[in-house]
Every structure is written in C-alpha cells, then in structure tokens.
Design a protein around this motif. Structure first.
Motif, mmCIF file in Angstrom:
data_model
loop_
_atom_site.group_PDB
_atom_site.id
_atom_site.type_symbol
_atom_site.label_atom_id
_atom_site.label_comp_id
_atom_site.label_asym_id
_atom_site.label_seq_id
_atom_site.Cartn_x
_atom_site.Cartn_y
_atom_site.Cartn_z
ATOM 1 N N TRP A 12 17.563 -7.440 -9.776
ATOM 2 C CA TRP A 12 18.082 -6.563 -8.718
ATOM 3 C C TRP A 12 17.304 -6.827 -7.445
ATOM 4 C CZ3 TRP A 12 22.427 -3.880 -9.653
ATOM 5 C CH2 TRP A 12 22.806 -3.727 -10.992
ATOM 6 N N ARG A 13 18.008 -6.883 -6.338
ATOM 7 C CA ARG A 13 17.380 -7.170 -5.040
ATOM 8 C C ARG A 13 17.291 -5.871 -4.235
ATOM 9 N NH1 ARG A 13 21.083 -11.323 -5.925
ATOM 10 N NH2 ARG A 13 22.612 -10.298 -4.616
ATOM 11 N N ILE A 14 16.071 -5.454 -3.965
ATOM 12 C CA ILE A 14 15.827 -4.211 -3.223
ATOM 13 C C ILE A 14 15.195 -4.582 -1.883
ATOM 14 C CG2 ILE A 14 14.805 -1.917 -3.314
ATOM 15 C CD1 ILE A 14 16.544 -2.477 -5.757
ATOM 16 N N ALA A 15 15.923 -4.355 -0.816
ATOM 17 C CA ALA A 15 15.390 -4.651 0.516
ATOM 18 C C ALA A 15 14.440 -3.535 0.933
ATOM 19 C CB ALA A 15 16.532 -4.768 1.521
ATOM 20 N N VAL A 16 13.275 -3.914 1.448
ATOM 21 C CA VAL A 16 12.312 -2.916 1.931
ATOM 22 C C VAL A 16 12.547 -2.711 3.423
ATOM 23 C CG1 VAL A 16 9.871 -2.352 2.206
ATOM 24 C CG2 VAL A 16 10.628 -3.658 0.211
ATOM 25 N N ALA A 17 12.975 -1.511 3.784
ATOM 26 C CA ALA A 17 13.270 -1.216 5.190
ATOM 27 C C ALA A 17 12.003 -1.342 6.032
ATOM 28 C CB ALA A 17 13.859 0.180 5.306
ATOM 29 N N ASP A 18 12.146 -1.934 7.202
ATOM 30 C CA ASP A 18 11.004 -2.107 8.109
ATOM 31 C C ASP A 18 10.903 -0.876 9.009
ATOM 32 O OD1 ASP A 18 9.173 -2.808 10.018
ATOM 33 O OD2 ASP A 18 9.870 -4.877 10.194
ATOM 34 N N PRO A 19 9.825 -0.080 8.868
ATOM 35 C CA PRO A 19 9.729 1.144 9.676
ATOM 36 C C PRO A 19 9.535 0.862 11.162
ATOM 37 C CG PRO A 19 7.694 0.785 8.458
ATOM 38 C CD PRO A 19 8.659 -0.266 7.995
ATOM 39 N N SER A 29 7.345 6.243 0.717
ATOM 40 C CA SER A 29 6.892 7.427 1.432
ATOM 41 C C SER A 29 6.259 6.973 2.734
ATOM 42 C CB SER A 29 5.889 8.213 0.587
ATOM 43 O OG SER A 29 5.600 9.449 1.194
ATOM 44 N N GLY A 30 6.248 7.838 3.709
ATOM 45 C CA GLY A 30 5.653 7.456 4.983
ATOM 46 C C GLY A 30 5.620 8.634 5.917
ATOM 47 N N ARG A 31 4.851 8.466 6.998
ATOM 48 C CA ARG A 31 4.777 9.589 7.908
ATOM 49 C C ARG A 31 5.998 9.568 8.813
ATOM 50 N NH1 ARG A 31 -1.038 9.607 9.150
ATOM 51 N NH2 ARG A 31 -1.072 9.038 6.977
ATOM 52 N N ASP A 32 6.577 10.746 8.928
ATOM 53 C CA ASP A 32 7.748 10.882 9.767
ATOM 54 C C ASP A 32 7.387 10.483 11.189
ATOM 55 O OD1 ASP A 32 9.865 13.651 10.704
ATOM 56 O OD2 ASP A 32 10.313 11.546 10.424
ATOM 57 N N ARG A 33 8.247 9.697 11.796
ATOM 58 C CA ARG A 33 7.936 9.306 13.173
ATOM 59 C C ARG A 33 8.158 10.478 14.124
ATOM 60 N NH1 ARG A 33 10.103 3.353 14.180
ATOM 61 N NH2 ARG A 33 8.351 3.315 15.579
ATOM 62 N N ARG A 34 8.779 11.555 13.628
ATOM 63 C CA ARG A 34 8.921 12.757 14.441
ATOM 64 C C ARG A 34 7.651 13.579 14.277
ATOM 65 N NH1 ARG A 34 14.265 15.350 12.202
ATOM 66 N NH2 ARG A 34 12.972 15.248 10.371
ATOM 67 N N GLY A 61 -3.560 6.620 6.789
ATOM 68 C CA GLY A 61 -2.333 6.352 6.058
ATOM 69 C C GLY A 61 -1.442 5.379 6.784
ATOM 70 N N PRO A 62 -0.529 4.758 6.044
ATOM 71 C CA PRO A 62 0.359 3.758 6.637
ATOM 72 C C PRO A 62 1.566 4.416 7.292
ATOM 73 C CG PRO A 62 0.840 4.010 4.335
ATOM 74 C CD PRO A 62 -0.291 4.958 4.620
ATOM 75 N N LEU A 63 2.328 3.609 7.991
ATOM 76 C CA LEU A 63 3.607 4.093 8.505
ATOM 77 C C LEU A 63 4.567 4.310 7.333
ATOM 78 C CD1 LEU A 63 4.764 4.729 11.243
ATOM 79 C CD2 LEU A 63 5.601 2.385 11.387
ATOM 80 N N SER A 64 4.549 3.383 6.414
ATOM 81 C CA SER A 64 5.315 3.596 5.175
ATOM 82 C C SER A 64 4.688 2.780 4.048
ATOM 83 C CB SER A 64 6.788 3.215 5.344
ATOM 84 O OG SER A 64 6.971 1.841 5.194
ATOM 85 N N PRO A 109 -2.665 -0.598 -13.066
ATOM 86 C CA PRO A 109 -1.978 -1.898 -13.166
ATOM 87 C C PRO A 109 -0.475 -1.804 -13.356
ATOM 88 C CG PRO A 109 -3.480 -1.520 -15.027
ATOM 89 C CD PRO A 109 -3.660 -0.367 -14.106
ATOM 90 N N ARG A 110 0.038 -0.596 -13.672
ATOM 91 C CA ARG A 110 1.496 -0.486 -13.880
ATOM 92 C C ARG A 110 2.250 -0.294 -12.576
ATOM 93 N NH1 ARG A 110 3.067 1.815 -19.116
ATOM 94 N NH2 ARG A 110 4.100 3.525 -18.061
ATOM 95 N N ILE A 111 1.529 -0.207 -11.444
ATOM 96 C CA ILE A 111 2.229 -0.066 -10.166
ATOM 97 C C ILE A 111 1.832 -1.195 -9.222
ATOM 98 C CG2 ILE A 111 2.295 2.455 -10.387
ATOM 99 C CD1 ILE A 111 0.224 2.563 -8.079
ATOM 100 N N SER A 112 2.687 -1.442 -8.246
ATOM 101 C CA SER A 112 2.358 -2.345 -7.142
ATOM 102 C C SER A 112 2.986 -1.746 -5.894
ATOM 103 C CB SER A 112 2.876 -3.757 -7.408
ATOM 104 O OG SER A 112 4.275 -3.740 -7.546
ATOM 105 N N ALA A 113 2.570 -2.223 -4.724
ATOM 106 C CA ALA A 113 3.009 -1.560 -3.499
ATOM 107 C C ALA A 113 3.079 -2.529 -2.332
ATOM 108 C CB ALA A 113 2.044 -0.411 -3.159
ATOM 109 N N LEU A 114 3.890 -2.156 -1.352
ATOM 110 C CA LEU A 114 3.936 -2.869 -0.076
ATOM 111 C C LEU A 114 3.559 -1.841 0.996
ATOM 112 C CD1 LEU A 114 4.650 -5.726 0.843
ATOM 113 C CD2 LEU A 114 6.905 -4.885 1.473
ATOM 114 N N TYR A 115 2.376 -2.017 1.584
ATOM 115 C CA TYR A 115 1.763 -1.035 2.472
ATOM 116 C C TYR A 115 1.975 -1.522 3.908
ATOM 117 C CZ TYR A 115 -2.295 1.901 3.985
ATOM 118 O OH TYR A 115 -3.161 2.798 4.586
ATOM 119 N N ILE A 116 2.686 -0.746 4.714
ATOM 120 C CA ILE A 116 3.027 -1.173 6.081
ATOM 121 C C ILE A 116 2.334 -0.239 7.074
ATOM 122 C CG2 ILE A 116 4.888 -1.649 7.713
ATOM 123 C CD1 ILE A 116 6.745 -2.067 5.334
#
Lengths: 318, 73
Positions: A195-202, A222-227, A250-253, A287-294
């Motif tokens: 399955w291909r899951i696109a990661v939205a660019d905040p 999850s991420g901080r609301d830009r509002r 914290g990251p933007l997302s 080890p059961r999780i991985s992440a993309l930190y932006i």
C-alpha cells in the motif's frame, strides 16, 4: 490485471472516512458486503467513543463522577490501549489532557478565541486514574477527570473496521481504511505491491514529503496546528501533560508507522511534543514503530527506518 | 522471368504497405511521468543524505496522511 480498488467514502467521526478493498470482476457482492461492514463498525465505534454524543458510553463515563460505569467492549478496548500508550510514552500521551487544553484558552471554536492570557490548568493533573474491571465490563475514573479518545479512538476504529472487512469476506485479498488520516492497511493492493501512503508536506500544502510503502499496519500523523491563539499567537493545541500547557519543543508534523493505527496515533501524539533528540530516543526504544519527523525548519528526519519509498541514496552531504 | 518480376513487385508492395502503416500511425505517446522528488533526510546518527523518490515508478498513492484534527472544546 483485472483487480481494482472498490471503495466507499462517507462522513463519520468528524471527518471523511474511506474504506477500500482489492476486488476482482466477480467480487462485487462480497466487496459491497465488506465495505458495508467497515462502515457499520465505524458507526459502532463512534456510538461508544464519541465525546460529542451525549448518550455515548464515553460521555456516560465522563459524567459518572467517579462511579463504576458499565461500558461497551470498544470503549474498554480503547481505554486499555490508551493506558498502555500512556505507559509506553512515559505519560507524553495522556487521554485525560482535555481540561488542560480548555484551561490554556482553547475553550471554544478557533474563530471565537479571544486574545486572553492562558490560565493555569487549575486542579488538573496528568495521569488521572482510569480503572478497568474487564470481566465485569466496567470502568471508573478519578472524580473530576474526563477522558477524550478523539485521536486514538479514530485509530482504533480504523483497525476495527479493517478487521470487520476481513470477517465479512474471509478471502479478501487486501483492504484499506482511512479515517481522516488514521490509516490501517492489510493484504495485497490491486496492483499486487504494498500500500502506498503519501505523507502530506506540512510546509507545502498539496504536496507530499515522501511515500510510505506498507504491507500491513497502521499510520497516523500528529502536529501542531498552524492556527495559533492567545497572546502574540504563541499558543497551540498540543498540550504537554508534564506542564499542562502547550508544548514548547516539537515538530510541525510527525507521521508514525506501527502495527496498528491506534498505537501509531498515540506515539504520534507523544512525538509531536518532543524535540528531535527525545523523539529519536523514543523511537529507538520502541522497535515496533518508525516515524517521519518534519520540523518547522531544517531537514526531514526519518526515525527507526520508516518504510519510505527511497529508490536510492544519491550522495551524502554531511 | 515473369516469376521474378512477380516476386520483386510483391516485395515492393509489401514494403510500401509497411511504410504507409508506419507513417500513418501516430507515435506512441510518452507515458506521463511525475517529477522525481528529492528529500534531504537526516539519519538517526545525524548524517544527512539526499534521497530521490520516483513517483512514476511507484504509482499513485492509495491514501494520504492528515494531521489529527484539533479536539473541540
């Protein structure tokens, strides 16, 4: 190749919901049954877990004033997951954080928020007790505590809906459920690959920051609301349970991949209030999780080897 | 002699038909390719790397992530 993604889209749990199954030309009836089962399961989860339905099991529990309350199996499951996540994240995910958010000033719709200083969270404290009596199907909260299962509840519902599709169609080749970004997948895609899951660019709305390839599991962001709100627009909605106030680092997302969407959601919430070093240490310890930190500025930080579609590494620049 | 001319003519006729077909059929349109995406990523040990992801090879996404909504008060 004749398989295709048969899908249905509807509104529930305050967002757009999508369910899809890998389906062949003669699978129409089974596909429709599986999609109907997914939809019914999401409705059943919302009936038990919603904070916006006065008759829901969760609202009865929140209004019980600390008394033991009989609840349905879905609320019991989700609370068990939430308690485990609170322990796994060292309290950085806490389902009892909502009163602190309201005290911080987010006490009405964003458009109606006033420029007033954030109040201290008063008598609120993190880690309110949630006691489960699983054989009796009953739960008790600390008097005065209230639980919000918005994010983890959606992740749980996504995984449950996916399970429901496979129960309705036991030989289902593969399926996907996406509840407003809480995504659960399993089995084969119509094309046969992951399955291909696109990661939205905040930082660039409408564009993607990467593509995840997933055979099975859950994804949440999850991420901080830009509002922002409050004095000098300095506040946001991510509360650090350690302080009861909007988190500083914290990251933007942050997008987390885990075995289930509920776990992904809880860890994403914890990483969203963590600086990069803390986030890296957290993922290394799980080890059961991985992440993309932006982050707000700087580079995308993959943590724990997320299944990114990286065709090749070109060159090392540092 | 007649036979030789018949062979020559049929070969030329066949070549003419092939040439006509090649000329009359539009060239195959190139498969549209989404632009490859370059990311600067940092590994856990702090090393930076450039990564190229090629969406044309991957195909369209089945789903897209979205940040969890702000909880309503």
């Amino acid at each position: 190749m004749t398989a295709r993604l048969e899908r249905v889209e509807w509104r529930a749990v305050g967002t757009t919901c999508i369910a899809g199954v890998t389906s062949g030309p003669s699978d129409g009836r089974r596909a429709r049954a599986a999609l109907a089962a997914a939809r019914a399961e999401v409705e059943a989860c919302e009936a038990e877990l919603s904070r916006f339905r006065p008759e829901s099991d969760l609202m009865r529990l929140n209004g019980a004033g600390g008394a033991w309350t009989a609840v349905g199996p879905r609320l019991l499951d989700t609370l068990r997951l939430a308690l485990r996540a609170r322990e796994d994240t060292g309290g950085r995910f806490d389902p009892t954080v909502l009163p602190a958010l309201v005290a911080a000033g987010y006490d009405r719709s964003f458009e109606l928020l006033e420029e007033r200083p954030a109040a201290s969270p008063g008598g609120w404290r993190a880690g309110a007790a949630i006691e489960l009596d699983e054989p009796a199907g009953c739960v008790r909260l600390d008097p005065g505590a209230s639980v919000d299962l918005g994010g983890i509840g959606k992740g749980y519902a996504a995984t449950r809906a996916l399970d429901a599709m496979f129960e309705a169609w036991p030989s289902l080749p593969g399926g996907l459920v996406d509840l407003g970004g809480d995504i659960a997948v399993r089995g084969a895609t119509p094309e046969g690959g992951p399955w291909r899951i696109a990661v939205a660019d905040p930082l660039r709305p409408g564009e993607t920051a990467g593509m995840l390839l997933l055979g099975s599991g859950g994804v949440a962001t999850s991420g901080r609301d830009r509002r922002r709100f409050g004095p000098n627009a300095s506040l946001h909605h991510l509360i650090d349970p350690a302080t009861g106030r909007p988190a500083e680092p914290g990251p933007l997302s942050v997008t987390v991949v885990a075995t289930g969407a509920a776990e992904a959601e809880a860890h994403a919430t914890a990483l969203a209030i963590s600086g990069p070093e803390t986030a890296a240490a957290h993922v290394a310890a799980h080890p059961r999780i991985s992440a993309l930190y932006i982050p707000d500025r700087g580079d995308v930080l993959p943590l724990g080897n997320p299944p990114l579609a990286q065709t090749r590494f070109l060159v090392s620049v540092a | 002699m007649q036979r030789i001319w018949a062979v020559v003519l049929s070969v030329w006729a066949m070549l003419a038909i092939v040439a006509f077909l090649a000329w009359s059929r539009p060239p195959a349109a190139p498969v549209p390719q989404a632009a490859a995406q370059t990311l600067v990523v940092k590994t856990v040990n702090g090393k930076q790397q450039l990564v190229v992801a090629q969406p044309a090879v991957l195909g369209a996404a089945h789903a897209t992530t979205a940040t969890s909504a702000v909880p309503k008060p």
